[in-house]
Design an enzyme around this catalytic site. Structure first.
Site, short mmCIF file in Angstrom:
data_model
loop_
_atom_site.label_atom_id
_atom_site.label_comp_id
_atom_site.label_asym_id
_atom_site.label_seq_id
_atom_site.Cartn_x
_atom_site.Cartn_y
_atom_site.Cartn_z
N LYS A 79 35.51 60.68 39.48
CA LYS A 79 35.88 61.92 39.18
C LYS A 79 37.28 62.12 39.11
O LYS A 79 38.23 61.43 39.59
CB LYS A 79 35.36 62.59 40.76
CG LYS A 79 35.49 63.81 40.77
CD LYS A 79 35.25 64.54 42.14
CE LYS A 79 34.77 66.23 42.24
NZ LYS A 79 34.61 66.22 43.53
N SER A 154 30.97 69.91 43.34
CA SER A 154 31.77 69.93 42.48
C SER A 154 31.81 68.54 41.46
O SER A 154 32.27 68.55 40.54
CB SER A 154 33.22 70.24 42.76
OG SER A 154 33.63 69.08 43.52
N SER A 178 29.99 68.59 47.79
CA SER A 178 30.49 68.15 46.43
C SER A 178 30.20 66.67 46.03
O SER A 178 29.96 66.55 44.65
CB SER A 178 32.06 68.33 46.21
OG SER A 178 32.09 69.70 46.11
#
EC number: 6.3.5.7
Lengths: 483, 100
Positions: A79, A154, A178
């Site tokens: 990420k 997210s 997330s």
């Protein structure tokens, strides 16, 4: 079996034995990325050259008879709010466009030391604020299972990269869901570990009392292996627990002596298709011999309100560092104050501004006690009600997300988007571990994940239940192009 | 708490505190949206939590110290390379005190 269908455990074993070279593994995944990431948009940056270089290095070490590590030759997607020295990291924000971090996150060091190969930086909602990856300042990520749906967020890019077979494992961060929510929406396994179990050194902070790094994988055992690699104390993170450890215990799936609580309050906002799959998962747990009963935890109803005061408050403080002085975008004004204001106005997107505004408000004079202070007290309430539930149950379960993957633009009202996290937020507020395991298909055959919640540092029993669910399910999400 | 009465002037003040040079259109949007979010948050207002202590952090950790010894840190050149403007190994910013 095709290389891209293999899991981390299988790849590491094949690379160590010489059955596969790390280069073959990396090349297979890179060609899958080349072919399909134009449609998905999982990656902000693909590190093809570095990955190939690193794969050759591993193959050379193998022929030299060296020890390769638990994740030998396993590609990992990262990420883009976790830093790797010299590789552009933006948090999917314009304010960090072009920024190359001068250091590497501890989790990435640990993964690399066990032979994993970073293959790219994945898309996210800007600064991890969102539940659909639509808030990326660059482009939205599409759900590989059905390209006209969001992947969740997210960590949408990380979830999509695993679901797309671009990487067998990925790393994400979870502040209010997330990791778990996009895992559920994309049909992969996603784990939020106990707060303090995994070092956050090198994770660009959103809400420091809630953020935790964790893995995505195609199987429960792969996720467990990755967690065992990244867990452990780190002197560079003052919130890292000195005592917490996690040991990978493969194949443990006997749940016949376990008591499993179904959180009543987490069923109320859930759509019927998701409830249907969730109820099947409860039957499966019963068939495995577990005692499954409903439990009431009334305080979780207040989790959303508490979270949307605490997280923005912490974010408004954490994001003060983006001021156009030491890194990132600067828009020069007449004086320093104007420079701050203009740089931040130009660099941040709407959701980030909204949360900074909300947090600044919640912390401002006259509202601190009524808003932020009260939210922190609700947090105590949630912690103590969980403690009471865990005196009767070993783990708790709920649906991970109230719905299957939704369409782009469907939740343009901020509050309706925030509702996506209603089942995942309480674990962050309590600092407890929780994970999502794909179990079945809901509306349009889209993936539905089951959330398993456990007391602090009880990852082992959580994974046991996850393995039982995985074993009882025949559901396997496939990328749209694989049908 | 008067969360429902948030005015555009209040939004403007918060934007100043947060150092966000918002446009007028953003001020209007955020005034409405903040009011809606704070309205939802009102459900915790009804709770009587006078006897409940706040949880600031999930772990019982405070004031973590390390021994005071010289350690390797990040490379200065690499840090400065990423700054918008530098001079003499320092970050350069617009003048913050005095007049020319």
């Amino acid at each position: 079996m095709e290389i891209i269908e293999l899991g981390a455990v299988e790849i590491a074993k094949a690379v160590k034995s010489g059955e596969l070279s790390a280069l073959e593994v990396v090349s297979a995944h890179l060609s899958e990325i080349n072919e399909h990431d134009g449609d998905v948009g999982a990656f902000l940056l693909v590190m093809a050259d570095r990955a190939i270089e690193r794969a050759k290095e591993i193959d050379k070490r193998r022929s030299g008879g060296e020890e390769l590590g638990a994740l030998a030759g396993v590609p990992v997607a990262l990420k883009d709010n976790i830093v790797l020295q010299g590789v552009e990291t933006t948090c999917a924000s314009k304010i960090l466009s072009g920024w190359e971090p001068p250091y590497t996150a501890t989790v990435i060091e640990k993964l690399i030391s066990q032979g994993a190969i970073p293959i790219g930086k994945t898309n996210l909602d800007e600064f991890a604020m969102g539940s659909s990856t639509e808030n990326s300042a660059y482009f939205p990520t599409r759900n590989p299972v059905k390209l006209d749906r969001v992947p969740g967020g997210s960590s949408g890019g990380s979830a999509a990269s695993v679901a797309s077979r671009f990487a067998p494992i990925a790393i994400g961060s979870d502040t209010g869901g997330s990791i778990r929510q996009p895992a559920s929406l994309c049909g992969v396994v996603g784990v939020k570990p106990t707060y303090g179990l995994v070092s956050r050194y090198g994770l660009i902070a959103f809400a420091s009392s809630l953020d935790q790094i964790g893995p995505f994988a195609k199987s429960v055992d792969d996720a467990s292996l990755v967690l065992s690699v990244i867990a452990g104390h780190d002197g560079m993170d003052s919130t890292s627990s000195r005592t917490a450890t996690y040991e990978h215990a493969p194949n443990e799936s006997d749940i016949s002596s376990l008591r499993i609580g179904v959180i009543q309050e987490m069923m109320s906002d859930v759509s019927n298709d998701v409830l249907g799959v969730f109820n099947q998962s409860l039957d499966a747990l019963r068939s495995c011999g577990a005692k499954v009963e409903t439990v009431s935890i009334p305080a979780v109803r207040y989790g959303l309100s508490s979270y949307y005061l605490i997280a923005p408050a912490e974010a408004s403080s954490n994001l003060a560092r983006f001021d156009g002085v030491r890194y990132g975008l600067r828009v020069t004004g007449a004086d320093m104050n104007e420079t701050y204001g203009l740089s931040r106005e130009a660099g941040f997107g709407p959701e980030v501004k909204r949360r900074i505004m909300l947090g600044t408000y919640a912390l401002s004079a006259g509202y601190y006690d009524a808003l932020y202070g009260k939210a922190q007290k609700v947090r105590t309430l949630i912690v103590s009600e969980f403690a009471r539930a865990y005196s009767d149950f070993d783990v708790l379960v709920s649906p991970t997300s109230p719905t299957v993957a939704f369409g782009f633009g469907d939740k343009s009202d901020p509050l309706s988007m925030y509702m996506s996290d209603v089942c995942t937020i309480p674990s962050n507020l309590a600092g407890h571990p929780a994970m999502s395991v794909p179990f079945g298909g809901g509306a349009d055959g889209l993936p539905v994940g089951v959330q398993i919640l456990a007391p602090a540092l009880s990852e082992r029993v959580m994974f046991q239940v996850a393995r039982a669910l995985e074993g009882a399910s025949t559901y396997m999400a496939k990328p749209q192009w694989a049908h | 708490m008067s969360a429902d009465k948030i005015s555009s002037n209040e939004t403007r003040h918060i934007a100043h505190l947060a150092r966000l040079a918002l446009s007028e259109a953003e001020i209007e949007d955020f005034t409405g949206q903040l009011a809606a979010i704070l309205e939802h948050a009102k459900d915790i207002e009804s709770l009587n939590l006078d006897d409940v202590a706040p949880t600031r952090h999930a772990l019982p950790i405070k004031n973590v110290m390390r021994s005071d010894e010289v350690r390797k840190s990040v490379n200065r050149e690499e840090v400065l390379r990423m700054a918008p403007e530098t001079q003499a190994n320092m970050f350069l910013v617009p003048k913050i005190i005095g007049e020319d």
